[in-house]
Scaffold this active site. Structure first.
Site, PDB file in Angstrom:
ATOM      1  N   PRO A  89      46.133  41.030  47.617  1.00  0.00           N
ATOM      2  CA  PRO A  89      46.788  41.653  46.456  1.00  0.00           C
ATOM      3  C   PRO A  89      46.117  42.952  46.026  1.00  0.00           C
ATOM      4  O   PRO A  89      44.912  43.013  45.815  1.00  0.00           O
ATOM      5  CB  PRO A  89      46.655  40.577  45.372  1.00  0.00           C
ATOM      6  CG  PRO A  89      46.602  39.293  46.128  1.00  0.00           C
ATOM      7  CD  PRO A  89      45.816  39.611  47.365  1.00  0.00           C
ATOM      8  N   GLU A  90      46.924  44.009  45.932  1.00  0.00           N
ATOM      9  CA  GLU A  90      46.448  45.310  45.472  1.00  0.00           C
ATOM     10  C   GLU A  90      47.136  45.630  44.151  1.00  0.00           C
ATOM     11  O   GLU A  90      47.762  44.755  43.539  1.00  0.00           O
ATOM     12  CB  GLU A  90      46.730  46.366  46.547  1.00  0.00           C
ATOM     13  CG  GLU A  90      46.073  46.049  47.893  1.00  0.00           C
ATOM     14  CD  GLU A  90      46.375  47.089  48.963  1.00  0.00           C
ATOM     15  OE1 GLU A  90      46.711  48.237  48.610  1.00  0.00           O
ATOM     16  OE2 GLU A  90      46.287  46.756  50.161  1.00  0.00           O
TER      17      GLU A  90
ATOM     18  N   LYS B 274      42.349  45.482  40.413  1.00  0.00           N
ATOM     19  CA  LYS B 274      43.025  44.390  41.105  1.00  0.00           C
ATOM     20  C   LYS B 274      42.779  43.047  40.424  1.00  0.00           C
ATOM     21  O   LYS B 274      42.796  41.999  41.080  1.00  0.00           O
ATOM     22  CB  LYS B 274      42.543  44.320  42.557  1.00  0.00           C
ATOM     23  CG  LYS B 274      42.722  45.608  43.355  1.00  0.00           C
ATOM     24  CD  LYS B 274      42.146  45.434  44.748  1.00  0.00           C
ATOM     25  CE  LYS B 274      42.147  46.739  45.529  1.00  0.00           C
ATOM     26  NZ  LYS B 274      41.572  46.572  46.877  1.00  0.00           N
TER      27      LYS B 274
ATOM     28  N   HIS C 287      45.955  23.838  46.825  1.00  0.00           N
ATOM     29  CA  HIS C 287      45.184  25.063  46.623  1.00  0.00           C
ATOM     30  C   HIS C 287      45.220  25.542  45.173  1.00  0.00           C
ATOM     31  O   HIS C 287      44.853  26.668  44.889  1.00  0.00           O
ATOM     32  CB  HIS C 287      45.706  26.170  47.545  1.00  0.00           C
ATOM     33  CG  HIS C 287      45.616  25.825  48.998  1.00  0.00           C
ATOM     34  ND1 HIS C 287      46.694  25.401  49.725  1.00  0.00           N
ATOM     35  CD2 HIS C 287      44.559  25.835  49.850  1.00  0.00           C
ATOM     36  CE1 HIS C 287      46.321  25.159  50.976  1.00  0.00           C
ATOM     37  NE2 HIS C 287      45.035  25.426  51.081  1.00  0.00           N
TER      38      HIS C 287
ATOM     39  N   ARG D 218      42.670  30.650  50.231  1.00  0.00           N
ATOM     40  CA  ARG D 218      41.395  30.747  50.936  1.00  0.00           C
ATOM     41  C   ARG D 218      40.182  30.468  50.044  1.00  0.00           C
ATOM     42  O   ARG D 218      39.082  30.270  50.538  1.00  0.00           O
ATOM     43  CB  ARG D 218      41.258  32.133  51.575  1.00  0.00           C
ATOM     44  CG  ARG D 218      42.252  32.376  52.696  1.00  0.00           C
ATOM     45  CD  ARG D 218      42.046  33.717  53.366  1.00  0.00           C
ATOM     46  NE  ARG D 218      40.739  33.830  53.994  1.00  0.00           N
ATOM     47  CZ  ARG D 218      40.297  34.934  54.613  1.00  0.00           C
ATOM     48  NH1 ARG D 218      41.080  36.004  54.670  1.00  0.00           N
ATOM     49  NH2 ARG D 218      39.105  34.967  55.157  1.00  0.00           N
TER      50      ARG D 218
ATOM     51  N   ARG E 101      38.282  48.100  58.595  1.00  0.00           N
ATOM     52  CA  ARG E 101      39.629  47.777  58.133  1.00  0.00           C
ATOM     53  C   ARG E 101      40.655  48.472  59.019  1.00  0.00           C
ATOM     54  O   ARG E 101      40.423  49.581  59.503  1.00  0.00           O
ATOM     55  CB  ARG E 101      39.839  48.235  56.683  1.00  0.00           C
ATOM     56  CG  ARG E 101      38.810  47.720  55.679  1.00  0.00           C
ATOM     57  CD  ARG E 101      38.839  46.208  55.550  1.00  0.00           C
ATOM     58  NE  ARG E 101      40.142  45.707  55.175  1.00  0.00           N
ATOM     59  CZ  ARG E 101      40.581  45.641  53.904  1.00  0.00           C
ATOM     60  NH1 ARG E 101      39.826  46.102  52.908  1.00  0.00           N
ATOM     61  NH2 ARG E 101      41.758  45.134  53.627  1.00  0.00           N
TER      62      ARG E 101
END
Length: 284
Positions: free
Chosen positions: A2-3, A61, A93, A114, A267
């Protein structure tokens, strides 16, 4: 992943919790690796239960829940975290829950596949020390072209790498940096020092256009399907990507070249060699 557009979409999606009162703080029982929740649950409850949500804000963010005593609950999604007010994608989760009363939303959830995200309750001093101007740069949507240039132009770093520096400009990540540079026709490996004044103007215009469009489409849900908005629905800006994750495909901008993938600062970067020629910009 997520940005800024995804987190801004989350913020807008949970903004309706403003005015509600926190009745409980819970850590659902799961078998997955726990996320960072700070302070410990008993102290978190003592400080948060009974408080009202004054507003919902965003810092870079991160979604920030501002309480009526100026404490802040900072939800940091990192790679796969989501702030939700509807049923989470999976129960296994689900990492954190605020029970709420006095409004349309009965709960505020933090879900993280995660487990790399975090939820932290901070007083005003802690928040200022952690997210003050010397730690987090101005929001990408709040910068004008001159300030963007002033913050980055002296750097010898590649422009793509510099855009990811959250102390310089907050909110841009790997996906949108590639899209912004493609829109502005700037090669991602070009050193910031070598951009000319009109390059910075073009970059700034592209930055606003890409981020604002991505917000309108409620962010990008990639092939793993992880990112969802606050109502557990997919974003749709992925349908408008020009370069990100399209290596080997023909460029839809020029139609004359194929998208290339390179690695910068560990990246992936995607760009069109025809549209983004490195020789386009020369020393200032």
């Amino acid at each position: 992943m997520p940005e800024l557009p995804e987190v801004e979409t989350m913020r807008r999606g949970v903004a309706g919790t403003a005015g509600t009162r926190i009745t409980a703080v819970e850590l659902p029982r799961i078998t997955k690796r726990p996320i960072l929740v700070s302070p410990p649950l008993a102290q978190f409850r003592r400080r948060a239960v009974g408080r009202r949500v004054a507003s919902v804000e965003r810092v870079g963010k991160r979604v920030v829940i501002v309480l009526d005593d100026r404490q802040r609950i900072v939800m940091e999604p990192r790679m796969t975290g989501l702030a939700l007010v509807a049923d989470p994608p999976t129960q296994e989760h689900l990492r954190f829950r605020l029970r709420l009363a006095g409004g349309k939303a009965s709960e505020l959830l933090f879900w993280d596949r995660r487990g790399l995200g975090s939820v932290r309750l901070m007083d005003e001093r802690e928040f200022a020390e952690t997210f003050g101007p010397d730690r987090v740069g101005p929001d990408a949507l709040a910068l004008d072209a001159d300030e963007l240039r002033d913050r980055l132009a002296a750097s010898r770093r590649a422009i793509k790498v510099a855009l990811l520096d959250q102390r310089a400009v907050a909110g841009i990540g790997n996906l949108y940096a590639s899209e912004i540079l493609h829109r502005s026709r700037i090669h991602p490996a070009l050193a910031c020092q070598r951009l000319r004044p009109h390059d910075w103007l073009r970059l700034h215009k592209a930055m606003l256009a890409i981020l604002e469009a991505a917000i309108r489409f409620e962010g990008s849900t990639l092939s793993d399907g992880t990112y969802r908005n606050a109502l557990n629905q997919s974003g749709t800006y992925q349908n408008h990507h020009r370069v990100y994750d399209r290596a080997g495909e023909k460029c839809t901008t020029c139609g004359d070249s194929v998208i290339v993938r390179v690695v910068q600062a560990q990246r992936s970067t995607f760009f069109c060699p025809h549209c983004q020629k490195k020789s386009r910009s020369k020393p200032r």
